[in-house]
Design an enzyme around this catalytic site. Structure first.
Site, PDB file in Angstrom:
ATOM      1  N   ARG A   1       5.427  15.486  47.828  1.00 14.28           N
ATOM      2  CA  ARG A   1       6.014  16.589  48.599  1.00 14.28           C
ATOM      3  C   ARG A   1       6.817  17.443  47.623  1.00 14.28           C
ATOM      4  O   ARG A   1       7.734  16.948  46.976  1.00 14.28           O
ATOM      5  CB  ARG A   1       6.904  16.035  49.707  1.00 14.28           C
ATOM      6  CG  ARG A   1       7.609  17.097  50.562  1.00 14.28           C
ATOM      7  CD  ARG A   1       6.606  17.986  51.297  1.00 14.28           C
ATOM      8  NE  ARG A   1       7.223  18.725  52.357  1.00 14.28           N
ATOM      9  CZ  ARG A   1       7.942  19.844  52.186  1.00 14.28           C
ATOM     10  NH1 ARG A   1       8.173  20.311  50.989  1.00 14.28           N
ATOM     11  NH2 ARG A   1       8.447  20.464  53.236  1.00 14.28           N
TER      12      ARG A   1
ATOM     13  N   GLU B   1       3.186  25.217  58.566  1.00 11.19           N
ATOM     14  CA  GLU B   1       2.358  24.102  59.018  1.00 11.19           C
ATOM     15  C   GLU B   1       0.964  24.601  59.402  1.00 11.19           C
ATOM     16  O   GLU B   1       0.784  25.772  59.766  1.00 11.19           O
ATOM     17  CB  GLU B   1       3.040  23.422  60.210  1.00 11.19           C
ATOM     18  CG  GLU B   1       2.241  22.325  60.875  1.00 11.19           C
ATOM     19  CD  GLU B   1       1.914  21.181  59.931  1.00 11.19           C
ATOM     20  OE1 GLU B   1       0.795  20.643  60.033  1.00 11.19           O
ATOM     21  OE2 GLU B   1       2.767  20.834  59.094  1.00 11.19           O
TER      22      GLU B   1
ATOM     23  N   ARG C   1       6.553   9.460  50.363  1.00 13.38           N
ATOM     24  CA  ARG C   1       6.069  10.558  49.532  1.00 13.38           C
ATOM     25  C   ARG C   1       6.977  10.729  48.316  1.00 13.38           C
ATOM     26  O   ARG C   1       8.201  10.633  48.414  1.00 13.38           O
ATOM     27  CB  ARG C   1       6.033  11.866  50.331  1.00 13.38           C
ATOM     28  CG  ARG C   1       5.145  11.818  51.545  1.00 13.38           C
ATOM     29  CD  ARG C   1       5.193  13.114  52.349  1.00 13.38           C
ATOM     30  NE  ARG C   1       6.526  13.410  52.849  1.00 13.38           N
ATOM     31  CZ  ARG C   1       6.819  14.462  53.624  1.00 13.38           C
ATOM     32  NH1 ARG C   1       5.860  15.301  53.962  1.00 13.38           N
ATOM     33  NH2 ARG C   1       8.043  14.665  54.042  1.00 13.38           N
TER      34      ARG C   1
END
Length: 245
Positions: free
Chosen positions: A70, A78, A115
């Site tokens: 990330r 999104e 992540r």
């Protein structure tokens, strides 16, 4: 008198010229790219504008293992939202599949979803996190304690907004700049399902606000977001995020 004037002129010119020689440390300068010997990753797949899968060299990211990354201090639209496709395309252009990128970590290496939280420079020494914000493909978002390049990235957003770059002119209702940095990694309690509107069909609750932005690619399936959708996972407003299709 003329001789005195000339003797003062020389040190004056040298003094004024010193900052221009290197430019390092000047307010607003981008950070220098990592050295050639710094940790690297190989891009395996770009998921969306701020999320990708990479293989590491064993120093920050495990060697020969595909992990999810990330990008720190940024947030792209999104999937299904305005400017999501251009943002993903821009990240793929900056980080083509199979290319090598240098990585820098911050205080927190992973988030609660496993992540890796990183800053990336591509093989042309472009600071990818900052570049996406400056071109208007992402907004600047601070999630402490990871604030290593916040000054540079937040200033890039101001420049992008001023120029109307990318989503700042293409999207009606583009995100408004915050007067203060966005929340830290300490989430507030999850809100209860709404008392009006559709009932929760038994889905697990969506991720709370206050963590680095979560995308549908990070979740195993649909989640219940109700009327509160901090990560913009609900495309059709029915209270369910990350529906298939």
């Amino acid at each position: 008198m003329r001789h005195l004037s000339r003797s003062w002129a020389i040190p004056l010119v040298i003094t004024l010229g010193l900052p221009a020689l290197g430019g390092v440390g000047t307010r607003g300068d981008p950070p220098d790219p990592p050295k050639a010997s710094s940790p690297t990753v190989v891009v395996h797949r770009v998921i969306d504008g701020d999320t990708l899968d990479v293989r590491g060299d064993g120093r920050i990211v495990p060697k020969d293992t595909v992990v999810r990354v990330r990008l720190l201090e940024i947030d792209t639209p999104e999937r299904g939202a305005c400017y999501a496709k251009p943002a993903t395309a821009r990240t793929r252009a900056l980080l083509p599949q199979g290319s090598t990128a240098h990585v820098v970590r911050d205080d927190q290496l992973k988030d609660r979803y496993g992540r890796y939280l990183l800053y990336l420079w591509n093989d042309k020494d472009v600071f990818v996190n900052k570049s996406l914000v400056r071109s208007g493909h992402a907004e600047a978002v601070l999630f402490q304690p990871n604030d290593k390049y916040w000054s540079t990235i937040s200033r890039a957003e101001k420049d992008a907004r001023r120029a109307g770059a990318g989503l700042w002119s293409a999207c009606t209702g583009a995100p408004k700049p915050s007067a203060t940095p966005k929340p830290t990694d300490t989430p507030p309690p999850s809100p209860p399902p709404p008392t009006t509107g559709p009932a929760n069909p038994g889905l697990p609750p969506g991720p709370p606000a206050g963590v680095p932005d979560v995308d549908c690619a990070d979740l195993p399936g649909p989640v219940w977001v109700g009327s509160d959708d901090p990560h913009r996972l609900d495309r059709d407003g029915d209270g369910i995020g990350c529906e298939a299709g």
